[in-house]
Design a protein around this motif. Structure first.
Motif, PDB file in Angstrom:
ATOM      1  N   THR A 239     -25.897 -46.785  29.128  1.00 10.70           N
ATOM      2  CA  THR A 239     -24.946 -46.671  28.077  1.00 10.70           C
ATOM      3  C   THR A 239     -25.791 -46.739  26.919  1.00 10.70           C
ATOM      4  OG1 THR A 239     -24.772 -49.089  28.082  1.00 10.70           O
ATOM      5  CG2 THR A 239     -23.105 -47.833  29.312  1.00 10.70           C
ATOM      6  N   VAL A 240     -25.150 -46.491  25.707  1.00  4.47           N
ATOM      7  CA  VAL A 240     -25.479 -46.272  24.270  1.00  4.47           C
ATOM      8  C   VAL A 240     -24.251 -46.590  23.401  1.00  4.47           C
ATOM      9  CG1 VAL A 240     -25.553 -43.859  23.899  1.00  4.47           C
ATOM     10  CG2 VAL A 240     -27.130 -45.172  22.593  1.00  4.47           C
ATOM     11  N   LEU A 241     -24.499 -47.158  22.467  1.00  7.98           N
ATOM     12  CA  LEU A 241     -23.540 -47.226  21.349  1.00  7.98           C
ATOM     13  C   LEU A 241     -23.904 -46.652  19.985  1.00  7.98           C
ATOM     14  CD1 LEU A 241     -23.002 -49.767  23.372  1.00  7.98           C
ATOM     15  CD2 LEU A 241     -21.963 -50.805  21.323  1.00  7.98           C
ATOM     16  N   TRP A 242     -23.061 -45.931  19.268  1.00 11.48           N
ATOM     17  CA  TRP A 242     -23.591 -45.075  18.011  1.00 11.48           C
ATOM     18  C   TRP A 242     -22.243 -45.448  17.211  1.00 11.48           C
ATOM     19  CZ3 TRP A 242     -22.699 -42.016  22.536  1.00 11.48           C
ATOM     20  CH2 TRP A 242     -21.412 -41.100  22.537  1.00 11.48           C
ATOM     21  N   LEU A 243     -22.613 -45.432  15.758  1.00 11.63           N
ATOM     22  CA  LEU A 243     -21.483 -45.481  14.896  1.00 11.63           C
ATOM     23  C   LEU A 243     -20.932 -44.145  14.705  1.00 11.63           C
ATOM     24  CD1 LEU A 243     -23.552 -47.531  12.133  1.00 11.63           C
ATOM     25  CD2 LEU A 243     -21.428 -48.136  13.322  1.00 11.63           C
TER      26      LEU A 243
END
Length: 150
Positions: free
Chosen positions: A115-119
């Motif tokens: 997973t990755v989180l981005w704005l």
């Protein structure tokens, strides 16, 4: 010809250069500086996997992954916490290399997704992650959660 890309652990010899590395002007609000990431890695211990990206002798990036399969937060069990590509190195394959290296490490650890989180926003990294195959699967802390099946 460009030198091949490689990952290296952060060492006493590379920590100053890592902390001095800057992303492109205007991107500072999208990703924490490397010094903050190294502090987070220290606090999170074995769950954090910080690495520097080199092209030859040139430092071109930093990636920090998390491998914490027992995390109560699904998005933090296996994924990319931070990806900083140096100003001037973006668009040259360094970010793709870093993500692929995290995928390789995840597979080595028996994981089948990252997973990755981005704005969210026009100036954010969503297009980059989507081109690599990540798909939005939710939201967390005001950020989009992206998932890539390995």
């Amino acid at each position: 010809m460009n030198s091949p890309l490689r990952l290296e652990k952060v060492t006493p010899h590379t920590v100053d250069a890592a902390c001095a590395m800057k992303v492109t002007d205007g991107q500072e609000h999208l990703v924490a500086p490397v010094v903050r990431s190294l502090a987070d890695a220290y606090v999170h211990g074995d769950a954090a996997w910080p690495r520097l990206v080199f092209r030859g002798r040139e430092l071109v990036g930093f990636v920090m992954a998390s491998f914490s399969p027992d995390s109560p937060v699904d998005a933090f069990r296996c994924g990319i916490w931070r990806l900083n590509i140096a100003d001037g190195a973006q668009g040259s394959g360094c970010g793709r290399f870093a993500v692929e290296a995290v995928c390789e490490e995840a597979r080595r650890r028996g994981q089948d997704r990252i997973t990755v989180l981005w704005l969210p926003g026009d100036d954010g990294p969503e297009g980059f992650y989507r081109r690599l195959g990540f798909r939005p699967v939710g939201a967390l802390q005001g950020q989009v959660v992206g998932e890539l099946r390995l």
